[in-house]
Design a protein around this motif. Structure first.
Motif, mmCIF file in Angstrom:
data_model
loop_
_atom_site.group_PDB
_atom_site.id
_atom_site.type_symbol
_atom_site.label_atom_id
_atom_site.label_comp_id
_atom_site.label_asym_id
_atom_site.label_seq_id
_atom_site.Cartn_x
_atom_site.Cartn_y
_atom_site.Cartn_z
ATOM 1 N N THR A 119 0.840 -1.194 0.000
ATOM 2 C CA THR A 119 0.000 0.000 0.000
ATOM 3 C C THR A 119 0.874 1.242 0.000
ATOM 4 N N ASN A 120 0.542 2.196 -0.851
ATOM 5 C CA ASN A 120 1.249 3.476 -0.878
ATOM 6 C C ASN A 120 0.597 4.386 0.146
ATOM 7 N N ASN A 121 1.366 4.789 1.165
ATOM 8 C CA ASN A 121 0.849 5.656 2.226
ATOM 9 C C ASN A 121 1.137 7.125 1.968
ATOM 10 N N GLY A 122 1.748 7.434 0.831
ATOM 11 C CA GLY A 122 2.110 8.809 0.514
ATOM 12 C C GLY A 122 3.485 9.163 1.049
ATOM 13 N N ASN A 123 4.068 10.219 0.503
ATOM 14 C CA ASN A 123 5.384 10.712 0.940
ATOM 15 C C ASN A 123 6.474 9.633 0.913
ATOM 16 N N SER A 124 6.501 8.815 -0.133
ATOM 17 C CA SER A 124 7.503 7.746 -0.298
ATOM 18 C C SER A 124 7.430 6.693 0.794
ATOM 19 N N ASN A 125 6.281 6.542 1.429
ATOM 20 C CA ASN A 125 6.091 5.588 2.508
ATOM 21 C C ASN A 125 5.142 4.484 2.033
ATOM 22 N N SER B 29 12.870 7.746 5.454
ATOM 23 C CA SER B 29 13.089 8.651 6.587
ATOM 24 C C SER B 29 13.439 7.874 7.847
ATOM 25 N N THR B 30 13.836 8.589 8.864
ATOM 26 C CA THR B 30 14.166 7.961 10.148
ATOM 27 C C THR B 30 13.027 8.120 11.157
ATOM 28 N N ARG C 292 10.777 -1.473 10.206
ATOM 29 C CA ARG C 292 10.918 -0.433 9.193
ATOM 30 C C ARG C 292 12.114 -0.765 8.314
ATOM 31 N N ILE C 293 11.897 -0.675 7.004
ATOM 32 C CA ILE C 293 12.971 -0.880 6.036
ATOM 33 C C ILE C 293 13.293 0.481 5.453
ATOM 34 N N PHE C 294 14.526 0.919 5.635
ATOM 35 C CA PHE C 294 14.943 2.231 5.158
ATOM 36 C C PHE C 294 15.327 2.132 3.687
ATOM 37 N N ALA C 295 14.355 2.425 2.820
ATOM 38 C CA ALA C 295 14.569 2.353 1.371
ATOM 39 C C ALA C 295 13.556 3.249 0.674
ATOM 40 N N THR C 296 13.835 3.563 -0.572
ATOM 41 C CA THR C 296 12.911 4.327 -1.414
ATOM 42 C C THR C 296 12.401 3.412 -2.502
#
Length: 159
Positions: A41-47, A107-108, A118-122
């Motif tokens: 699911t795309n939560n917006g803001n690259s999340n 983001s952090t 949380r996976i820190f990736a774009t």
């Protein structure tokens, strides 16, 4: 006094036998079960939130690695399986057959409530993602360790 010396000798011999005489270990690699990607699911803001079903109760289980690629084949079979983005759960979570939520965000920010990791990736919309399970591999001959990855999961397209 004699009993104490005998006890110390017995303990010493037991430890010596365990350290130098243990032959009951396997050199065969343990196979980790790949996760099953249920949805993204795309939560917006690259999340993004990824729902995953997984079962890895083995002692060597460490977490998951996410792969992103422009094609389904490359997402499941990257040229280097070390180049994904990790979510290390280690002993932080009970790893039983349940659904997990993973948040993918560069983001952090702290995890959203209910998120396992949380996976820190774009992620890029239109690309393909897959995951693999990470297991701990220990080399007894030179006392090194590394991650061993499972077979790939199914593939989802990033919305």
């Amino acid at each position: 006094m004699i009993l104490r010396k005998e006890l110390i000798s017995c303990v010493f011999l037991s430890v010596f036998a365990l350290v130098f005489g243990c032959t009951n270990y396997s050199t065969t690699t343990s196979v980790q079960a790949p996760p099953t990607l249920v949805s993204i699911t795309n939560n917006g803001n690259s999340n993004f939130t990824i729902k995953v079903r997984a079962q890895n109760p083995e002692f060597i289980f460490q977490g998951y690695r996410l792969y992103q690629a422009p094609t389904e084949t490359l997402a499941q079979n990257p040229t280097d399986t070390n180049l994904g983005s990790d979510c290390l759960l280690a002993q932080a979570a009970i790893v039983q057959p349940i659904e997990y939520l993973f948040e993918v965000d560069p983001s952090t920010n702290p995890n959203t409530a209910g998120v396992s990791c949380r996976i820190f990736a774009t992620l890029t919309p239109g690309s393909y993602i897959s995951m693999r399970t990470l297991g701990l591999a220990v080399n007894l001959s030179n006392s090194t360790s590394s991650f061993r990855v499972s077979l790939p999961s199914n593939v989802l397209i990033v919305p």
